[in-house]
Design a protein around this motif. Structure first.
Motif, PDB file in Angstrom:
ATOM      1  N   THR A 117       4.523  17.760  -6.897  1.00  0.00           N
ATOM      2  CA  THR A 117       4.467  16.348  -7.295  1.00  0.00           C
ATOM      3  C   THR A 117       3.883  15.470  -6.194  1.00  0.00           C
ATOM      4  O   THR A 117       4.258  15.597  -5.020  1.00  0.00           O
ATOM      5  CB  THR A 117       5.880  15.845  -7.656  1.00  0.00           C
ATOM      6  N   LEU A 118       2.982  14.585  -6.585  1.00  0.00           N
ATOM      7  CA  LEU A 118       2.463  13.525  -5.733  1.00  0.00           C
ATOM      8  C   LEU A 118       2.839  12.174  -6.328  1.00  0.00           C
ATOM      9  O   LEU A 118       3.025  12.047  -7.544  1.00  0.00           O
ATOM     10  CB  LEU A 118       0.938  13.608  -5.610  1.00  0.00           C
ATOM     11  N   HIS A 119       2.922  11.168  -5.471  1.00  0.00           N
ATOM     12  CA  HIS A 119       3.193   9.800  -5.916  1.00  0.00           C
ATOM     13  C   HIS A 119       1.980   8.940  -5.548  1.00  0.00           C
ATOM     14  O   HIS A 119       1.515   8.971  -4.409  1.00  0.00           O
ATOM     15  CB  HIS A 119       4.457   9.265  -5.264  1.00  0.00           C
ATOM     16  N   VAL A 120       1.473   8.210  -6.519  1.00  0.00           N
ATOM     17  CA  VAL A 120       0.271   7.399  -6.327  1.00  0.00           C
ATOM     18  C   VAL A 120       0.595   5.951  -6.657  1.00  0.00           C
ATOM     19  O   VAL A 120       1.226   5.661  -7.683  1.00  0.00           O
ATOM     20  CB  VAL A 120      -0.887   7.894  -7.210  1.00  0.00           C
ATOM     21  N   ASP A 121       0.149   5.054  -5.789  1.00  0.00           N
ATOM     22  CA  ASP A 121       0.397   3.622  -5.951  1.00  0.00           C
ATOM     23  C   ASP A 121      -0.922   2.884  -5.729  1.00  0.00           C
ATOM     24  O   ASP A 121      -1.422   2.819  -4.607  1.00  0.00           O
ATOM     25  CB  ASP A 121       1.453   3.176  -4.931  1.00  0.00           C
ATOM     26  N   TRP A 122      -1.484   2.335  -6.806  1.00  0.00           N
ATOM     27  CA  TRP A 122      -2.738   1.578  -6.726  1.00  0.00           C
ATOM     28  C   TRP A 122      -2.400   0.140  -6.340  1.00  0.00           C
ATOM     29  O   TRP A 122      -2.010  -0.662  -7.159  1.00  0.00           O
ATOM     30  CB  TRP A 122      -3.466   1.648  -8.063  1.00  0.00           C
ATOM     31  N   ARG A 123      -2.558  -0.162  -5.050  1.00  0.00           N
ATOM     32  CA  ARG A 123      -2.225  -1.475  -4.516  1.00  0.00           C
ATOM     33  C   ARG A 123      -3.491  -2.315  -4.334  1.00  0.00           C
ATOM     34  O   ARG A 123      -4.604  -1.840  -4.541  1.00  0.00           O
ATOM     35  CB  ARG A 123      -1.497  -1.337  -3.175  1.00  0.00           C
ATOM     36  N   GLU A 124      -3.288  -3.535  -3.872  1.00  0.00           N
ATOM     37  CA  GLU A 124      -4.423  -4.424  -3.647  1.00  0.00           C
ATOM     38  C   GLU A 124      -5.337  -3.895  -2.541  1.00  0.00           C
ATOM     39  O   GLU A 124      -6.553  -4.100  -2.588  1.00  0.00           O
ATOM     40  CB  GLU A 124      -3.926  -5.840  -3.290  1.00  0.00           C
ATOM     41  N   ASP A 125      -4.772  -3.197  -1.565  1.00  0.00           N
ATOM     42  CA  ASP A 125      -5.587  -2.738  -0.433  1.00  0.00           C
ATOM     43  C   ASP A 125      -6.132  -1.330  -0.637  1.00  0.00           C
ATOM     44  O   ASP A 125      -6.803  -0.791   0.244  1.00  0.00           O
ATOM     45  CB  ASP A 125      -4.787  -2.807   0.872  1.00  0.00           C
ATOM     46  N   GLY A 126      -5.872  -0.704  -1.774  1.00  0.00           N
ATOM     47  CA  GLY A 126      -6.398   0.624  -2.033  1.00  0.00           C
ATOM     48  C   GLY A 126      -5.405   1.487  -2.795  1.00  0.00           C
ATOM     49  O   GLY A 126      -4.331   1.028  -3.194  1.00  0.00           O
ATOM     50  N   VAL A 127      -5.774   2.745  -2.988  1.00  0.00           N
ATOM     51  CA  VAL A 127      -4.932   3.691  -3.722  1.00  0.00           C
ATOM     52  C   VAL A 127      -4.184   4.551  -2.699  1.00  0.00           C
ATOM     53  O   VAL A 127      -4.783   5.357  -1.994  1.00  0.00           O
ATOM     54  CB  VAL A 127      -5.779   4.581  -4.652  1.00  0.00           C
ATOM     55  N   TRP A 128      -2.873   4.366  -2.648  1.00  0.00           N
ATOM     56  CA  TRP A 128      -2.032   5.109  -1.713  1.00  0.00           C
ATOM     57  C   TRP A 128      -1.471   6.347  -2.389  1.00  0.00           C
ATOM     58  O   TRP A 128      -0.988   6.288  -3.521  1.00  0.00           O
ATOM     59  CB  TRP A 128      -0.884   4.238  -1.205  1.00  0.00           C
ATOM     60  N   MET A 129      -1.507   7.454  -1.675  1.00  0.00           N
ATOM     61  CA  MET A 129      -1.019   8.732  -2.190  1.00  0.00           C
ATOM     62  C   MET A 129      -0.017   9.304  -1.199  1.00  0.00           C
ATOM     63  O   MET A 129      -0.277   9.340   0.008  1.00  0.00           O
ATOM     64  CB  MET A 129      -2.181   9.705  -2.374  1.00  0.00           C
ATOM     65  N   THR A 130       1.125   9.759  -1.731  1.00  0.00           N
ATOM     66  CA  THR A 130       2.205  10.248  -0.885  1.00  0.00           C
ATOM     67  C   THR A 130       2.678  11.615  -1.370  1.00  0.00           C
ATOM     68  O   THR A 130       2.840  11.829  -2.575  1.00  0.00           O
ATOM     69  CB  THR A 130       3.396   9.268  -0.907  1.00  0.00           C
ATOM     70  N   GLY A 131       2.904  12.524  -0.410  1.00  0.00           N
ATOM     71  CA  GLY A 131       3.408  13.841  -0.767  1.00  0.00           C
ATOM     72  C   GLY A 131       3.633  14.696   0.462  1.00  0.00           C
ATOM     73  O   GLY A 131       3.392  14.269   1.600  1.00  0.00           O
TER      74      GLY A 131
END
Length: 269
Positions: free
Chosen positions: A244-258
C-alpha cells in the motif's frame, strides 16, 4: 558497455513494495552506467534483475541527482519508489530527516515519516503536448476504448478505471496499450477500481519493464486521474500487488508515502 573499475562496480539492491531497484552511486567513481550495462545488470537470469536502475550523482542545485534506467535499457524520467528508497538511504547515511533530489521532474523534496518516506513528485502534467500525446486530445477522456485518463508524472501514464482490476489480463492489456499510437514515447499502463472515496485498488504495467508489483509514479498518476474524474478525493490509499502507498495531491505537488527496503549490497564484475 561501460567497463567498471578493476575491482568492480558497487551497487545496492532495494525495493519499495516489491518494486525493485539496483542503485549505483556514481559519486567519486569513474564508472558510468549506459544502456548496455543497464540491460546486463537488469537481466534477471544472467544479471541482478530490477524494475529500474537508479544512478546517484552530485548536483549543484540539490543534495543529489537521480537518473533512471528501465530493464530494457531505455531511460525513465521518474521513478517514485526508487526516489523514496534512495532518499531513505541517504537521510540515514547523513543523519537527516529531509533531503532534496534532482530528477527530470526538477528538484524534489523527501522527508522521513517515521519508518516510511514521503516524496513530493511535483505537479502533474495535464497538457497533451507535455505528456506527450501524438495529437491534441482531451487528457481526461482519451479516444481509446475503455475511456482512460492521460497524466504526466515525469513519464507518460494511461489510467483505466475498471469494475475489477483483478480480472484484467494485465500482461496482454499492458503490452497492447504501452505501444498505443497516441503515446509516441510509449506509456505506463494502470488498471484500477474504486473501493471507497479514499481507497483504490491498482495494478501496473510499466513501459520497458512489464508487470510490476508496485509503481510510485503510476500511483501518483492514478490518484490524480481519479480526483480529476471526481471518483475520489485528492488524498487516497492505493493497494498494489506489493502493498500500500498513500498519495496526497496537494497545492505544492503530489506527495507519495510508503515503506522502503534496502535488501543487500553487491559488486558487479
Amino acid at each position: 558497455m561501460v567497463t567498471p573499475a578493476h575491482n568492480g562496480l558497487p551497487f545496492m539492491k532495494m525495493h519499495g513494495l516489491g518494486n525493485d531497484f539496483v542503485v549505483v552511486d556514481e559519486r567519486g567513481v569513474s564508472a558510468r552506467v549506459d544502456a548496455d550495462l543497464a540491460r546486463a545488470i537488469g537481466d534477471r537470469h544472467r544479471g541482478v534483475g530490477f524494475d529500474q536502475l537508479a544512478v546517484i550523482r552530485d548536483h549543484r542545485e540539490a543534495d543529489l541527482e537521480l537518473l533512471f534506467w528501465n530493464a530494457d535499457g531505455s531511460m525513465a524520467g521518474a521513478c517514485g519508489n526508487a526516489t523514496r528508497c534512495v532518499a531513505q538511504w541517504e537521510m540515514a547515511r547523513l543523519g537527516r530527516d529531509a533531503l532534496t533530489l534532482r530528477t527530470e521532474r526538477g528538484v524534489l523534496q523527501a522527508v522521513a515519516e517515521g519508518a516510511d518516506v514521503s516524496v513530493n513528485m511535483g505537479a502533474p502534467i495535464l497538457d497533451w503536448r507535455a505528456i506527450p500525446l501524438a495529437q491534441d486530445a482531451c487528457t481526461l477522456h482519451l479516444p481509446i476504448e475503455g475511456d482512460p485518463v492521460a497524466t504526466g508524472m515525469g513519464n507518460p501514464h494511461c489510467s483505466f478505471f475498471v469494475s475489477d482490476a483483478e480480472a484484467v489480463d494485465l500482461p496482454a492489456f499492458g503490452a497492447e496499450h504501452e505501444h498505443h499510437p497516441l503515446f509516441p514515447e510509449r506509456t505506463n499502463v494502470q488498471v484500477a477500481h474504486v473501493i471507497a472515496r479514499d481507497h483504490l485498488r491498482m495494478r501496473v504495467w510499466e513501459r520497458g519493464v512489464g508487470v510490476t508489483l508496485a509503481s510510485g509514479s503510476s500511483s501518483c498518476a492514478v490518484a490524480v486521474a481519479a480526483a480529476r474524474r471526481g471518483i475520489t478525493g485528492r488524498k487516497v490509499r492505493i493497494d498494489l500487488d506489493g502493498g500500500t502507498l498513500h498519495v496526497d495531491w496537494r497545492e505544492d505537488g503530489v506527495w507519495m508515502t510508503g515503506p522502503t527496503n534496502h535488501v543487500f549490497d553487491g559488486v558487479w564484475r
